[in-house]
Design a protein around this motif. Structure first.
Motif, PDB file in Angstrom:
ATOM      1  N   ILE A  94       0.788  -7.893 -16.831  1.00 35.85           N
ATOM      2  CA  ILE A  94       1.411  -7.031 -15.822  1.00 35.85           C
ATOM      3  C   ILE A  94       1.647  -7.814 -14.532  1.00 35.85           C
ATOM      4  O   ILE A  94       0.752  -8.506 -14.043  1.00 35.85           O
ATOM      5  N   VAL A  95       2.833  -7.692 -13.976  1.00 36.54           N
ATOM      6  CA  VAL A  95       3.144  -8.365 -12.712  1.00 36.54           C
ATOM      7  C   VAL A  95       3.420  -7.356 -11.605  1.00 36.54           C
ATOM      8  O   VAL A  95       3.339  -7.687 -10.418  1.00 36.54           O
ATOM      9  N   ASP A  96       3.748  -6.120 -11.980  1.00 31.81           N
ATOM     10  CA  ASP A  96       4.028  -5.080 -10.990  1.00 31.81           C
ATOM     11  C   ASP A  96       2.722  -4.633 -10.326  1.00 31.81           C
ATOM     12  O   ASP A  96       1.736  -4.315 -11.006  1.00 31.81           O
ATOM     13  N   PHE A  97       2.703  -4.606  -8.984  1.00 31.81           N
ATOM     14  CA  PHE A  97       1.483  -4.273  -8.246  1.00 31.81           C
ATOM     15  C   PHE A  97       1.003  -2.859  -8.561  1.00 31.81           C
ATOM     16  O   PHE A  97      -0.196  -2.620  -8.724  1.00 31.81           O
ATOM     17  N   SER A 122     -11.173  -8.342  -2.428  1.00 34.02           N
ATOM     18  CA  SER A 122      -9.952  -8.021  -1.705  1.00 34.02           C
ATOM     19  C   SER A 122      -9.631  -9.116  -0.697  1.00 34.02           C
ATOM     20  O   SER A 122     -10.423  -9.389   0.200  1.00 34.02           O
ATOM     21  N   HIS A 123      -8.463  -9.745  -0.860  1.00 36.27           N
ATOM     22  CA  HIS A 123      -8.019 -10.744   0.105  1.00 36.27           C
ATOM     23  C   HIS A 123      -7.560 -10.095   1.400  1.00 36.27           C
ATOM     24  O   HIS A 123      -7.566 -10.700   2.460  1.00 36.27           O
ATOM     25  N   GLY A 124      -7.087  -8.855   1.296  1.00 37.43           N
ATOM     26  CA  GLY A 124      -6.489  -8.195   2.446  1.00 37.43           C
ATOM     27  C   GLY A 124      -5.005  -8.477   2.505  1.00 37.43           C
ATOM     28  O   GLY A 124      -4.472  -9.348   1.812  1.00 37.43           O
ATOM     29  N   ASN A 125      -4.309  -7.699   3.321  1.00 34.01           N
ATOM     30  CA  ASN A 125      -2.859  -7.810   3.487  1.00 34.01           C
ATOM     31  C   ASN A 125      -2.156  -7.662   2.143  1.00 34.01           C
ATOM     32  O   ASN A 125      -2.536  -6.851   1.322  1.00 34.01           O
ATOM     33  N   ASN A 126      -1.142  -8.467   1.870  1.00 34.81           N
ATOM     34  CA  ASN A 126      -0.344  -8.273   0.659  1.00 34.81           C
ATOM     35  C   ASN A 126      -0.666  -9.296  -0.425  1.00 34.81           C
ATOM     36  O   ASN A 126       0.103  -9.476  -1.346  1.00 34.81           O
ATOM     37  N   VAL A 127      -1.783  -9.978  -0.306  1.00 22.26           N
ATOM     38  CA  VAL A 127      -2.137 -11.003  -1.285  1.00 22.26           C
ATOM     39  C   VAL A 127      -2.594 -10.374  -2.601  1.00 22.26           C
ATOM     40  O   VAL A 127      -2.382 -10.924  -3.671  1.00 22.26           O
ATOM     41  N   GLY A 128      -3.212  -9.211  -2.527  1.00 20.93           N
ATOM     42  CA  GLY A 128      -3.688  -8.550  -3.738  1.00 20.93           C
ATOM     43  C   GLY A 128      -5.155  -8.813  -4.005  1.00 20.93           C
ATOM     44  O   GLY A 128      -5.783  -9.671  -3.370  1.00 20.93           O
ATOM     45  N   ASN A 129      -5.716  -8.081  -4.961  1.00 21.36           N
ATOM     46  CA  ASN A 129      -7.128  -8.208  -5.301  1.00 21.36           C
ATOM     47  C   ASN A 129      -7.331  -9.100  -6.521  1.00 21.36           C
ATOM     48  O   ASN A 129      -6.430  -9.263  -7.346  1.00 21.36           O
TER      49      ASN A 129
END
Length: 202
Positions: A94-97, A122-129
């Motif tokens: 899966i690539v879709d957030f 959690s990296h925070g912002n838009n980096v993803g978990n």
């Protein structure tokens, strides 16, 4: 003569306009706070997101039903021994957030047919978990203790995003020592020797 806003035919529109103005004002305040926080992060001399402060550990429930959406992860877990972590992002296709978010929610609520533990970072912002799962003999104190060793190993592999101030401080020092070195070379050396990952949000 009464103002336009005082006339009966304008009263309904006046309420709508005032509501919009209030929301715009609130959003402006929110953006200003975001700007101040971002500027503070840029000038921080330490990573904004400390690994230890952004991890979440839990034992997953044991499921009696097999979910087709979890088959990839379950198959991989069945191939490894207890306490050998599996990075979910390395297994799923899966690539879709949004789809990934729903999958992790399903994992947390459903679990697998055998005892497992989950670590989310959690990296925070838009980096993803980042999400790591491993099998355990049972959800007890011994498994919790052994899982802490797995967590410490995982922490060492999690990428760290340094702030601009941290990078600039090093660039300034080495730039003065060798002024002929190009910035691109300094950035490359910085990443090689610190293991740092770059993110524009920091």
């Amino acid at each position: 003569q009464a103002s336009y806003w005082s006339r009966c035919e304008w009263m309904e529109m006046k309420t709508d306009v005032e509501s919009i103005a209030q929301r715009l004002s609130q959003h402006t305040d929110y953006l200003e706070c975001c700007k101040k926080r971002a500027m503070s992060n840029h000038y921080s001399k330490s990573p904004v997101h400390e690994v230890a402060e952004n991890v979440n550990f839990q034992f997953l429930p044991i499921s009696k039903t097999k979910k087709s959406s979890l088959l990839e992860v379950q198959t991989r877990l069945e191939q490894v021994s207890d306490y050998q972590d599996v990075a979910v992002e390395d297994v799923i296709s899966i690539v879709d957030f949004r789809a990934k978010y729903n999958l992790i929610r399903t994992i947390k609520s459903n679990g697998f047919p055998f005892p497992t533990a989950l670590l989310s970072y959690s990296h925070g912002n838009n980096v993803g978990n980042l999400n790591f799962i491993w099998k355990v003999p049972s959800a007890d104190a011994t498994s919790f203790s052994e899982s802490q060793k797995v967590i410490e190993t995982i922490k060492k592999s999690i990428p760290i995003f340094h702030t601009r101030a941290m990078r600039q401080e090093v660039f300034n020092v080495f730039g003065r020592v060798a002024s002929s070195v190009k910035p691109a070379v300094l950035r490359h050396l910085y990443r090689v020797f610190t293991g740092e990952c770059f993110c524009d949000c920091c």
